[in-house]
Design a protein around this motif. Structure first.
Motif, PDB file in Angstrom:
ATOM      1  N   ILE A 422       0.886  -1.192  -0.111  1.00 48.40           N
ATOM      2  CA  ILE A 422       0.243  -0.157  -0.019  1.00 48.40           C
ATOM      3  C   ILE A 422       0.858   1.360  -0.090  1.00 48.40           C
ATOM      4  O   ILE A 422       0.537   2.232  -0.603  1.00 48.40           O
ATOM      5  N   GLU A 423       2.111   1.372   0.828  1.00 48.45           N
ATOM      6  CA  GLU A 423       2.649   2.558   1.029  1.00 48.45           C
ATOM      7  C   GLU A 423       3.629   2.544  -0.404  1.00 48.45           C
ATOM      8  O   GLU A 423       3.729   3.949  -0.720  1.00 48.45           O
ATOM      9  N   GLU A 424       4.087   1.681  -0.941  1.00 48.35           N
ATOM     10  CA  GLU A 424       4.798   1.726  -2.332  1.00 48.35           C
ATOM     11  C   GLU A 424       3.829   2.167  -3.172  1.00 48.35           C
ATOM     12  O   GLU A 424       4.241   3.110  -4.005  1.00 48.35           O
ATOM     13  N   ILE A 425       3.058   1.559  -3.455  1.00 44.37           N
ATOM     14  CA  ILE A 425       1.814   1.953  -4.687  1.00 44.37           C
ATOM     15  C   ILE A 425       1.410   3.617  -4.393  1.00 44.37           C
ATOM     16  O   ILE A 425       1.362   4.070  -5.517  1.00 44.37           O
ATOM     17  N   SER A 426       1.150   3.923  -3.193  1.00 43.39           N
ATOM     18  CA  SER A 426       0.498   5.096  -2.820  1.00 43.39           C
ATOM     19  C   SER A 426       1.856   6.078  -3.158  1.00 43.39           C
ATOM     20  O   SER A 426       1.478   7.464  -3.767  1.00 43.39           O
ATOM     21  N   GLY A 427       3.240   5.671  -3.008  1.00 43.40           N
ATOM     22  CA  GLY A 427       4.282   6.448  -3.360  1.00 43.40           C
ATOM     23  C   GLY A 427       4.176   6.634  -4.958  1.00 43.40           C
ATOM     24  O   GLY A 427       4.642   7.760  -5.609  1.00 43.40           O
ATOM     25  N   TRP A 428       4.011   5.816  -5.781  1.00 43.74           N
ATOM     26  CA  TRP A 428       4.005   5.864  -7.030  1.00 43.74           C
ATOM     27  C   TRP A 428       3.019   6.497  -7.740  1.00 43.74           C
ATOM     28  O   TRP A 428       3.249   7.338  -8.387  1.00 43.74           O
ATOM     29  N   ALA A 429       1.931   6.548  -7.083  1.00 41.98           N
ATOM     30  CA  ALA A 429       0.707   7.198  -7.690  1.00 41.98           C
ATOM     31  C   ALA A 429       0.738   8.860  -7.508  1.00 41.98           C
ATOM     32  O   ALA A 429      -0.012   9.430  -8.088  1.00 41.98           O
ATOM     33  N   TRP A 436       0.456   3.336 -15.948  1.00 40.34           N
ATOM     34  CA  TRP A 436       0.659   1.912 -15.899  1.00 40.34           C
ATOM     35  C   TRP A 436       0.534   1.294 -14.465  1.00 40.34           C
ATOM     36  O   TRP A 436       0.521   0.052 -14.452  1.00 40.34           O
ATOM     37  N   ILE A 437       0.378   2.061 -13.498  1.00 43.42           N
ATOM     38  CA  ILE A 437      -0.333   1.469 -12.213  1.00 43.42           C
ATOM     39  C   ILE A 437      -1.589   0.769 -12.206  1.00 43.42           C
ATOM     40  O   ILE A 437      -1.838  -0.293 -11.855  1.00 43.42           O
ATOM     41  N   TYR A 438      -2.259   1.493 -13.173  1.00 46.22           N
ATOM     42  CA  TYR A 438      -3.751   1.086 -13.287  1.00 46.22           C
ATOM     43  C   TYR A 438      -3.977   0.019 -14.347  1.00 46.22           C
ATOM     44  O   TYR A 438      -4.666  -0.907 -14.054  1.00 46.22           O
ATOM     45  N   VAL A 439      -2.982  -0.172 -15.196  1.00 44.63           N
ATOM     46  CA  VAL A 439      -2.966  -1.005 -16.406  1.00 44.63           C
ATOM     47  C   VAL A 439      -2.300  -2.453 -15.842  1.00 44.63           C
ATOM     48  O   VAL A 439      -2.844  -3.404 -16.145  1.00 44.63           O
ATOM     49  N   PHE A 440      -1.009  -2.149 -15.095  1.00 46.78           N
ATOM     50  CA  PHE A 440      -0.171  -3.381 -14.652  1.00 46.78           C
ATOM     51  C   PHE A 440      -0.298  -3.835 -13.364  1.00 46.78           C
ATOM     52  O   PHE A 440      -0.567  -4.835 -12.988  1.00 46.78           O
ATOM     53  N   VAL A 441       0.215  -2.636 -12.424  1.00 45.95           N
ATOM     54  CA  VAL A 441       0.277  -3.141 -11.039  1.00 45.95           C
ATOM     55  C   VAL A 441      -0.909  -3.422 -10.260  1.00 45.95           C
ATOM     56  O   VAL A 441      -0.958  -4.508  -9.785  1.00 45.95           O
ATOM     57  N   VAL A 445      -1.955  -7.095  -8.483  1.00 44.03           N
ATOM     58  CA  VAL A 445      -2.044  -6.990  -6.983  1.00 44.03           C
ATOM     59  C   VAL A 445      -3.182  -7.984  -6.670  1.00 44.03           C
ATOM     60  O   VAL A 445      -3.366  -8.813  -5.980  1.00 44.03           O
ATOM     61  N   VAL A 446      -4.427  -7.632  -7.427  1.00 39.43           N
ATOM     62  CA  VAL A 446      -5.754  -8.422  -7.402  1.00 39.43           C
ATOM     63  C   VAL A 446      -5.707  -9.708  -7.466  1.00 39.43           C
ATOM     64  O   VAL A 446      -6.078 -10.382  -6.837  1.00 39.43           O
TER      65      VAL A 446
END
Length: 620
Positions: A422-429, A436-441, A445-446
């Motif tokens: 959660i912390e890492e994805i929040s930082g990337w966002a 690319w977060i919404y397309v790949f990450v 994760v799901v």
């Protein structure tokens, strides 16, 4: 029948029955020391150095907690192997559907590559520190440790354990000496055992420490290695084996804890105390040790680094073999398995150096340990399920209080991992370009979360496959009435060696004078490989004449035969001729290669039998 035991080459190869007293206890000592090297590999060094230099003695309690969790989980792994005679990957194959085992294999393989990446970087850094070798050359040299693995496997289990223990001894002595050199503050060390809240960099490094300590592939490895001991399959014999293996595990992992604590304390005393808070690089640690303490400490540091990397490499290969055979029932030669894993790990290391420079390897080391931690849940959850099941483990199912501790450990690991993600994805966002977060990450994760939930709930909800888990290789079948098999079309592969006479004789016994025989020889010259059946060089003409002689000889004896010449790759040519002519049986002579010759020339018989769907009779 194909061998189905875990690590069949060394299965039950160490006899424990003939020894008495303390010698009997010593016969069980070994597996946990192979496991312990994974707890003090270069990946641990990176996380311990980063933690000690950045936060002083603050994260010692994380090391202790990781070690206690590791001791609990490794003892469960050993219990599974001893009681059920299955490693964790085999048990997963029988408990979960095939479609689940494939991603489980993929995740476990990713963990092994991440671990191997740490060994590569550590070895390369060690070689650079001792001999001044550029990192990219050091990484390339690590491919050749495949030869060491082959040698150790051929020498047997005890030789491998002896090598590993000697490497562990070198690491331990090196850091013991260095501890005396740096003279840490005992008061501050004791204070470091007090738990504290973690966030940001401290959480990231703490998860790296957990991933570096409780390694997922070690859980697979331990459940297999305990099966190298031949024990009495009675309640008393199994109980004794569990006890002795627990002693083995406790001693080995506590030694590993002291080595890891020594590295963290070394970093805290030498760097944090002197205001050097960003020493995540092993090279920096070596350089600073040299500046502060002279030449002895950094030399010992580099030697220990190479020893740790080399020993961890051997155990990583064994774990890879266990995971591949267990989850997807695929067995390949250990040297090839090693080479594939090593190449998969070398590629990211190469690209990191080429694009980001040598300085980025330290960050890659810590990242590799975080990847290990993220994979832990997929190994730990099935392990707890399997060792808790009273129907499968009978009297040796774990007690309720152990079950509570095990699930608590699993929950802690998964919760920390979730927080980190959660912390890492929040930082990337926060960056502007985040498509690319919404397309790949997010989809990745799901899918991983859904798989983890399935792995947890499936054993609880699906009790229907209990019989399949209890009889891992299936039930014996009724053989039924035996009718004589008459082969009408028999292929015979010949190579004009002294083996041909024996091969042809056995083929004639199978079919008698009623069958038709097809004599096959493959021309392997360079011209034959490139030009195929249009080539008519001297060797091809000579081989054609020899085949005709065999045909005439068989005709004189009253047997009908046809000759075929194949061109190029032997295995493919033989298989093509067999399939085209619809042979009912193929008879081949074994080359009799051993050791190095098999590595160079390969085994034609193995290749052919995978390309045809008929019985293959192999004559030596």
């Amino acid at each position: 029948m194909a061998k189905t035991e875990s690590l069949s080459e060394v299965h039950q190869s160490v006899n424990t029955d003939k020894r008495k007293g303390w010698r009997r206890i010593l016969s069980f000592i070994g597996p946990a020391y192979l496991i312990s090297v994974g707890y003090m590999d270069p990946g641990n060094w990176a996380t311990d150095l980063a933690g000690g230099s950045k936060f002083g003695y603050q994260l010692i309690w994380v090391l202790l907690m990781s070690n206690l969790i590791a001791l609990l989980l490794q003892s469960l792994s050993a219990r599974l192997g001893i009681v059920r005679g299955l490693d964790l990957a085999q048990a997963s194959k029988h408990a979960y559907p095939k479609w689940v085992n494939i991603p489980l294999f993929g995740l476990a393989q990713t963990a092994i590559v991440a671990c191997d990446l740490a060994e590569i970087i550590g070895m390369a850094i060690g070689l650079q520190l001792l001999f001044g070798l550029p990192l990219i050359w050091g990484i390339s040299i690590t491919i050749f440790d495949t030869i060491l693995l082959l040698f150790l496997l051929n020498r047997g289990m005890r030789a491998m354990e002896g090598f590993i223990v000697s490497m562990v001894f070198i690491v331990g002595i090196s850091f013991l000496v260095e501890m005396f050199i740096v003279e840490p503050s005992l008061k501050e060390v004791v204070k470091g055992f007090e738990p504290s809240l973690l966030s940001g960099d401290a959480l990231y490094i703490a998860i790296g420490i957990i991933g570096a300590t409780v390694m997922p592939h070690n859980l697979y490895l331990h459940s297999s290695l305990v099966q190298t001991r031949k024990i009495e399959r009675t309640n008393k014999g199994i109980k004794e084996a569990i006890k002795f293996n627990f002693i083995d595990t406790a001693v080995a992992l506590n030694l590993a804890f002291f080595v890891n604590a020594a590295i963290l304390i070394l970093a805290a005393a030498a760097f944090f105390r002197n205001g050097l808070h960003e020493v995540a690089e092993i090279q920096d640690a070596h350089k600073l040790l040299s500046n502060i303490f002279g030449n002895v400490a950094p030399t010992l540091f580099a030697i220990a680094l190479i020893a740790a990397g080399q020993s961890s490499t051997v155990t990583g290969t064994l774990a890879g073999q266990i995971i591949m055979e267990g989850h997807i029932n695929l067995r390949i030669q250990p040297w090839l398995r090693r080479l594939i894993t090593r190449l998969l790990a070398i590629i990211p290391a190469f690209f990191t150096i080429l694009y980001y420079g040598d300085g980025a390897l330290g960050s890659l080391l810590v990242l590799s340990q975080v990847v290990l931690s993220l994979q832990l849940g997929f190994a730990v959850i099935p392990l707890i399920h399997f060792t808790s099941d009273k129907k499968l483990m009978k009297d040796f199912a774990i007690k309720p209080w152990i079950k509570v501790l095990a699930w608590g450990s699993a929950l802690l690991i998964i919760a920390l991992n979730v927080k980190l993600v959660i912390e890492e994805i929040s930082g990337w966002a926060k960056d502007a370009n985040t498509w690319w977060i919404y397309v790949f990450v997010f989809p990745a994760v799901v899918l991983v979360v859904l798989l983890l939930l399935y792995v947890f709930f499936h054993p609880l909800l699906n009790k229907g496959n209990l019989q399949r888990q209890m009889v891992p290789h299936g039930n014996a079948l009724d053989i039924g009435k035996i009718d004589k098999i008459s082969y009408a079309r028999i292929g015979i592969a010949v190579d004009f060696s002294t083996n041909d006479r024996n091969t042809i004789r056995h083929a004639l016994i199978q079919g008698g004078k009623d069958a038709h025989y097809y004599l096959i020889h493959v021309v392997e010259t360079a011209a034959a490989r490139y030009h195929g059946d249009i080539v008519m060089d001297h060797e091809t003409q000579s081989d054609a004449d020899n085949l005709e002689k065999y045909k005439i000889n068989l005709a004189d004896l009253g047997y009908d035969a046809t000759v075929y010449i194949g061109f190029g790759g032997t295995a493919k040519a033989i298989a093509d001729i067999s399939n085209k002519n619809k042979f009912e049986l193929l008879v081949m002579g074994a080359h009799g290669h051993k050791g190095l010759k098999d590595l160079i020339f390969g085994t034609t018989v193995d290749s052919v039998r995978h390309k045809v769907n008929i019985p293959v009779l192999i004559i030596r």
